[in-house]
Design a protein around this motif. Structure first.
Motif, short mmCIF file in Angstrom:
data_model
loop_
_atom_site.label_atom_id
_atom_site.label_comp_id
_atom_site.label_asym_id
_atom_site.label_seq_id
_atom_site.Cartn_x
_atom_site.Cartn_y
_atom_site.Cartn_z
N GLN A 191 0.83 -1.21 0.00
CA GLN A 191 0.00 0.00 0.00
C GLN A 191 0.86 1.26 0.00
OE1 GLN A 191 -2.89 -0.03 3.13
NE2 GLN A 191 -3.80 1.91 2.54
N HIS A 192 2.11 1.15 0.50
CA HIS A 192 2.98 2.32 0.61
C HIS A 192 4.32 2.09 -0.07
CE1 HIS A 192 0.10 3.89 3.49
NE2 HIS A 192 0.20 2.77 4.19
N ARG A 193 4.36 1.20 -1.05
CA ARG A 193 5.64 0.90 -1.67
C ARG A 193 6.00 1.95 -2.72
NH1 ARG A 193 2.40 -2.60 -5.07
NH2 ARG A 193 3.03 -2.46 -7.25
N GLU A 194 7.29 1.97 -3.11
CA GLU A 194 7.77 2.92 -4.11
C GLU A 194 8.05 2.23 -5.44
OE1 GLU A 194 11.11 4.92 -2.53
OE2 GLU A 194 10.01 5.86 -0.88
N GLN A 195 8.55 0.98 -5.39
CA GLN A 195 8.87 0.30 -6.63
C GLN A 195 7.59 -0.03 -7.38
OE1 GLN A 195 11.02 -2.99 -4.96
NE2 GLN A 195 9.27 -4.37 -5.09
N ARG A 196 7.69 -0.08 -8.70
CA ARG A 196 6.49 -0.18 -9.52
C ARG A 196 5.93 -1.60 -9.55
NH1 ARG A 196 3.76 2.83 -13.07
NH2 ARG A 196 2.74 1.84 -14.85
N TRP A 197 6.77 -2.60 -9.79
CA TRP A 197 6.28 -3.95 -9.96
C TRP A 197 6.82 -4.87 -8.88
CZ3 TRP A 197 2.41 -5.71 -12.81
CH2 TRP A 197 1.97 -4.94 -13.89
N VAL A 198 5.98 -5.78 -8.43
CA VAL A 198 6.37 -6.84 -7.51
C VAL A 198 6.08 -8.16 -8.22
CG1 VAL A 198 5.95 -7.95 -5.29
CG2 VAL A 198 5.91 -5.47 -5.47
N ASN A 199 7.05 -9.07 -8.21
CA ASN A 199 6.92 -10.30 -8.99
C ASN A 199 6.44 -11.46 -8.12
OD1 ASN A 199 7.08 -12.28 -10.91
ND2 ASN A 199 9.31 -12.40 -10.93
N LEU A 200 5.20 -11.90 -8.38
CA LEU A 200 4.65 -13.09 -7.73
C LEU A 200 4.20 -14.10 -8.78
CD1 LEU A 200 2.49 -11.87 -4.69
CD2 LEU A 200 4.54 -13.26 -4.63
N SER A 201 4.80 -14.05 -9.94
CA SER A 201 4.36 -14.91 -11.04
C SER A 201 4.65 -16.37 -10.74
CB SER A 201 5.08 -14.50 -12.33
OG SER A 201 6.49 -14.64 -12.19
N ALA A 202 3.84 -17.25 -11.35
CA ALA A 202 4.02 -18.70 -11.26
C ALA A 202 4.12 -19.16 -9.81
CB ALA A 202 5.25 -19.13 -12.05
N THR A 203 3.17 -18.73 -8.98
CA THR A 203 3.14 -19.07 -7.56
C THR A 203 1.87 -19.85 -7.24
OG1 THR A 203 4.34 -17.03 -7.09
CG2 THR A 203 3.35 -18.14 -5.22
N ASP A 204 1.99 -20.81 -6.32
CA ASP A 204 0.85 -21.62 -5.91
C ASP A 204 0.18 -20.96 -4.72
OD1 ASP A 204 -0.98 -23.52 -5.25
OD2 ASP A 204 0.47 -25.08 -4.68
N LEU A 205 -0.92 -20.25 -4.97
CA LEU A 205 -1.67 -19.56 -3.92
C LEU A 205 -3.11 -20.09 -3.85
CD1 LEU A 205 -0.41 -15.90 -4.51
CD2 LEU A 205 0.39 -17.56 -2.81
N ARG A 206 -3.27 -21.38 -4.04
CA ARG A 206 -4.61 -21.97 -3.96
C ARG A 206 -5.18 -21.80 -2.54
NH1 ARG A 206 -3.21 -27.81 -6.39
NH2 ARG A 206 -1.20 -27.25 -5.46
#
Length: 387
Positions: A201-216
């Motif tokens: 909610q308060h980050r500065e960087q544009r993208w965070v990478n959570l690709s190809a993750t198992d979040l079932r």
């Protein structure tokens, strides 16, 4: 013997150096007294005689003028002393603040290192404690927030890859009703995901990478995940109630049975995304891209789809009652068996009857979310659209 001679040779030198310093101190004191005497005794008379320019005045008037000059000089010197003292105090305060900052940074660095070490522990409670420590550090130190976010994302990608590669992960083809919620099967990963969704909610960087993750069956209710790379992620039956997914990329993601009720998915990229049976009730879908997405049996009641792209999307058997599609792109979209009501808004000149839409009664106001069972524990019936 040699050591004693060396000490005896150094002692006279120290004594001579001490005498020299004492002499210099006495000389400096004498010079100071001479300067003060000149300033307060000689200078006032010279100033008064200069101003009189040879005019004759009474002795008592001349003495008063000299005393006035001395008073003025004393005030000037007093003011200079105050200024020098104020500067010295300010300088000392700055030095103290710098030392305190360095001490705090050293303390935070030490806490950071210990927290990261905890993530490698084989004990679950130690890893959870490490994530909570990192979360606390990120809240207290804005400089370390981006590093904490990156660590949490990397932990999720490496410990919960998709497709599953570890024996501790449920099999890829396991029925979703047989899979425990993420907080039960991997509590440390759920803590990392929750912390990530709060800190973003308060980050500065544009993208965070959570690709190809198992979040079932992950619990993401109310989390902030804008501009996060969730491409090829598996979030089947995940709870995303009121989550912020603005401009998030969900290309080729699996969101079957996910609960996105009242979530924000504005300008999201959901190309080729599997949303079969997903709940998107009252969801903000404005300007999102669902090109080639599979939305069969999805619940989009009262969703705001202004400017949303459904080009070649599969919306068969979807619930579109009360949905605003007035400016949506429905080019080549499949709508056979989709439900609509008199409150559904269609694009101008779009023939929904010819597209196979079934018009039925509007269900009315939605059930308050607090009266519904949590999404991550809901038993999901098999999809009719499963191959």
């Amino acid at each position: 013997m040699g050591t004693g001679e060396s000490d005896n040779g150094r002692r006279p030198r120290r004594e001579r150096l001490g005498r020299r310093r004492g002499a210099v101190g006495l000389l400096a004191g004498a010079v100071g007294l001479v300067v003060l005497g000149t300033v307060f005794v000689v200078l006032p008379g010279v100033v008064v005689d200069h101003d009189l320019a040879g005019a004759s005045v009474a002795p008592q008037d001349r003495l008063k003028a000299v005393n006035d000059v001395r008073t003025a000089l004393l005030q000037v010197i007093g003011g200079l002393v105050v200024l020098v003292g104020a500067y010295a105090t300010w300088r000392q305060l700055r030095i103290s603040q710098d030392n305190l900052r360095l001490t705090q940074e050293g303390y935070i660095t030490d806490r950071f290192s210990r927290a990261v070490d905890q993530l490698g522990s084989d004990k679950l409670d130690v890893r959870i404690g490490g994530f909570h420590a990192l979360w606390r550090i990120a809240e207290q130190s804005a400089r370390d927030r981006e590093a904490v976010i990156s660590i949490q994302a990397a932990y999720l990608r490496t410990h919960l890859p998709w497709p599953p590669r570890g024996p501790e992960q449920p099999a890829e083809d396991m029925p979703i009703n047989d899979i425990a919620p993420l907080e039960a099967r991997a509590p440390d990963a759920q803590v990392a995901l929750t912390g990530l969704g709060v800190l973003c909610q308060h980050r500065e960087q544009r993208w965070v990478n959570l690709s190809a993750t198992d979040l079932r069956r992950a619990d993401c209710d109310g989390l902030w995940l804008p501009e996060v790379n969730l491409d090829r992620v598996c979030m089947e039956a995940a709870g995303l109630y009121h989550a912020n997914l603005t401009q998030t990329s969900l290309v080729s993601a699996n969101l079957r049975h996910a609960d996105l009720t009242t979530a924000i998915l504005r300008r999201g990229r959901c190309v080729l995304t599997d949303l079969r049976g997903a709940r998107l009730v009252e969801t903000d879908l404005r300007n999102a891209d669902f090109t080639d997405a599979d939305l069969r049996e999805a619940n989009l009641r009262k969703a705001d789809a202004e400017g949303t792209v459904f080009r070649r999307a599969d919306l068969r058997l979807a619930d579109l009652r009360g949905t605003d599609l007035s400016t949506a792109d429905l080019d080549q979209a499949q709508l056979t068996g989709a439900l609509a009501s008199q409150l559904t808004r269609w694009p101008v000149s779009f023939d929904h009857a010819a597209a196979g839409v079934v018009v039925t009664e509007d269900p009315g106001p939605e059930v308050p979310p607090l009266l519904q069972p949590p999404g991550i524990t809901t038993q999901h019936p098999p999809l009719r659209s499963m191959p």
